[in-house]
Design a protein around this motif. Structure first.
Motif, PDB file in Angstrom:
ATOM      1  N   UNK A  93       0.674  -1.464   0.139  1.00  0.00           N
ATOM      2  CA  UNK A  93       0.068  -0.141   0.148  1.00  0.00           C
ATOM      3  C   UNK A  93       0.782   1.262  -0.029  1.00  0.00           C
ATOM      4  N   UNK A  94       1.872   1.286   0.625  1.00  0.00           N
ATOM      5  CA  UNK A  94       2.921   2.513   0.691  1.00  0.00           C
ATOM      6  C   UNK A  94       3.480   2.619  -0.964  1.00  0.00           C
ATOM      7  N   UNK A  95       3.622   1.524  -1.210  1.00  0.00           N
ATOM      8  CA  UNK A  95       4.281   1.784  -2.809  1.00  0.00           C
ATOM      9  C   UNK A  95       3.083   2.461  -3.843  1.00  0.00           C
ATOM     10  N   UNK A  96       1.782   1.939  -3.364  1.00  0.00           N
ATOM     11  CA  UNK A  96       0.814   2.469  -4.381  1.00  0.00           C
ATOM     12  C   UNK A  96       0.621   3.994  -4.029  1.00  0.00           C
ATOM     13  N   UNK A  97       0.712   4.310  -2.725  1.00  0.00           N
ATOM     14  CA  UNK A  97       0.647   5.762  -2.642  1.00  0.00           C
ATOM     15  C   UNK A  97       1.697   6.704  -3.214  1.00  0.00           C
ATOM     16  N   UNK A  98       3.098   5.930  -2.865  1.00  0.00           N
ATOM     17  CA  UNK A  98       4.261   6.699  -3.566  1.00  0.00           C
ATOM     18  C   UNK A  98       4.267   7.050  -5.114  1.00  0.00           C
ATOM     19  N   UNK A  99       3.597   6.007  -5.899  1.00  0.00           N
ATOM     20  CA  UNK A  99       3.432   6.030  -7.247  1.00  0.00           C
ATOM     21  C   UNK A  99       2.374   7.222  -7.608  1.00  0.00           C
ATOM     22  N   UNK A 133      -8.987  -1.712  -1.233  1.00  0.00           N
ATOM     23  CA  UNK A 133      -8.232  -2.729  -2.102  1.00  0.00           C
ATOM     24  C   UNK A 133      -7.496  -1.995  -3.020  1.00  0.00           C
ATOM     25  N   UNK A 134      -7.770  -0.747  -3.579  1.00  0.00           N
ATOM     26  CA  UNK A 134      -7.211  -0.206  -4.645  1.00  0.00           C
ATOM     27  C   UNK A 134      -5.828   0.277  -4.100  1.00  0.00           C
ATOM     28  N   UNK A 135      -5.490   0.029  -2.738  1.00  0.00           N
ATOM     29  CA  UNK A 135      -3.957   0.207  -2.061  1.00  0.00           C
ATOM     30  C   UNK A 135      -3.236  -0.905  -2.585  1.00  0.00           C
TER      31      UNK A 135
END
Length: 355
Positions: free
Chosen positions: A67-73, A105-107
């Motif tokens: 999830x942290x990687x998705x936010x970063x992107x 789940x989008x994360x």
């Protein structure tokens, strides 16, 4: 060779198993000295152990930190708010927006691509690092911090070319899709990792999966060069400070986690601009006639002109928050699994199978 025999010994009449070891050196001592420490130094850990331990560690990291990687992107790709004169969303606001619009789940978008690549990636990382380290070690097995850094650079570049670049192109394409997973009518362009890979190859060519490979290799190389060097040095200091752990070379899990956390945080600050530019390049669709250099120049100049120098550090907070605990998990799980494998091998050999 077995350390015992079923022949009667010294007039024994019952055929009892009699150990051939001397009283001053029990069978277990021979097992630990002859099996685990060959003459001339410490036993070399098999490559298979690094592959297995690295793969398990990578899987644990992916499940915990995606999830942290998705936010970063999403933060690295954000342009619309700047164009409207609005302040870019921060780390927590971006995460809340993804969860609200696309469900929690989008994360985890792109997790399939990560899992399919993370096990071979981490296996290659640790196995290649140990291989390069062996090549760079002196005759007595010692290695300098500089040689450790070079081995880390090599490991990062190796994993980038072998696994990371195509995995990240697919992952970023999936993470960039802002569709709701709760709405069955909201059909995204890429349905999953396999469909994304197939669509990219069909529409843009297989070479697109290696878009940004040079920047990815540079990022991974600097990441792992800094990461491995810092971790190994911190671990050496910790073992020197705590002699009770020096013989086994295994620190308590909480100490391994702290060392991994600190060393993991150092890499992202050394190459944040590289990572942001790489993300923009890998998200963009193929343009006929565009070369790797023209693409790099175009993305870099547009970012600086339209968004300013701060744009190159977009997503640094979630990246550090993702990489640092990720490395803490990786090193902790890696050390534990390696120890379990070593213990299992020792248990299977036992006192009766010394060679």
């Amino acid at each position: 060779m077995s350390s015992s025999t079923s022949k009667p010994f010294g007039g024994g009449l019952t055929g009892d198993r009699v150990s051939l070891t001397t009283p001053s050196q029990p069978a277990t001592a021979i097992s630990s000295t002859s099996a685990s420490k060959p003459t001339g130094g410490k036993e070399k850990v098999p490559l298979s152990t690094h592959l297995i331990a690295g793969g398990v560690a990578g899987l644990a990291e992916a499940l915990a930190c995606h999830p942290l990687d998705t936010i970063k992107v999403r933060m690295q790709l954000s342009k619309s708010r700047k164009a409207k004169g609005l302040k870019p969303l921060g780390f927590f606001a971006t995460g809340r927006q993804i969860a609200a619009r696309e469900t929690p789940l989008g994360l985890y978008k792109g997790l399939g691509a990560v899992i399919s690549g993370i096990v071979p990636k981490m296996a290659i990382r640790f196995a290649s690092f140990e291989t390069y380290k062996g090549w760079l070690s002196s005759s007595d097995g010692k290695i300098s911090p500089g040689a450790t850094f070079i081995a880390g650079l090599g490991a990062g570049a190796t994993e980038a070319v072998a696994v990371v670049t195509p995995m990240e192109v697919i992952k970023i394409r999936l993470q960039a899709q802002q569709h709701s997973l709760a709405d069955p009518l909201d059909i995204p362009r890429y349905r999953n990792a396999a469909h994304a890979a197939f669509t990219i190859v069909r529409e843009e060519g297989a070479a697109t999966l290696y878009r940004g490979v040079s920047l990815t290799a540079l990022r991974q190389a600097t990441n792992q060069g800094v990461n491995f060097t810092a971790y190994q040095q911190f671990k050496k200091w910790a073992l020197d400070f705590q002699p009770q752990y020096k013989e086994t070379g295994v620190l308590p899990s909480w100490q391994t986690m702290v060392l991994g956390l600190v060393s993991g945080a150092m890499g992202p600050f050394s190459n944040a601009p590289i990572d942001t530019i790489k993300t923009r390049i890998q998200k963009a669709s193929h343009v006929p006639g565009e070369t790797a250099m023209s693409r790099l120049t175009k993305v870099t100049s547009e970012m600086f002109r339209n968004e300013g120098a701060k744009a190159f550090y977009k997503g640094i907070t979630p990246r550090v928050l993702r990489v640092a605990p990720g490395q803490a998990i990786v090193f902790t799980v890696y050390e534990r699994v390696k120890k379990m494998i070593d213990y299992a091998k020792g248990t299977n050999l036992g006192a009766e199978y010394d060679e």
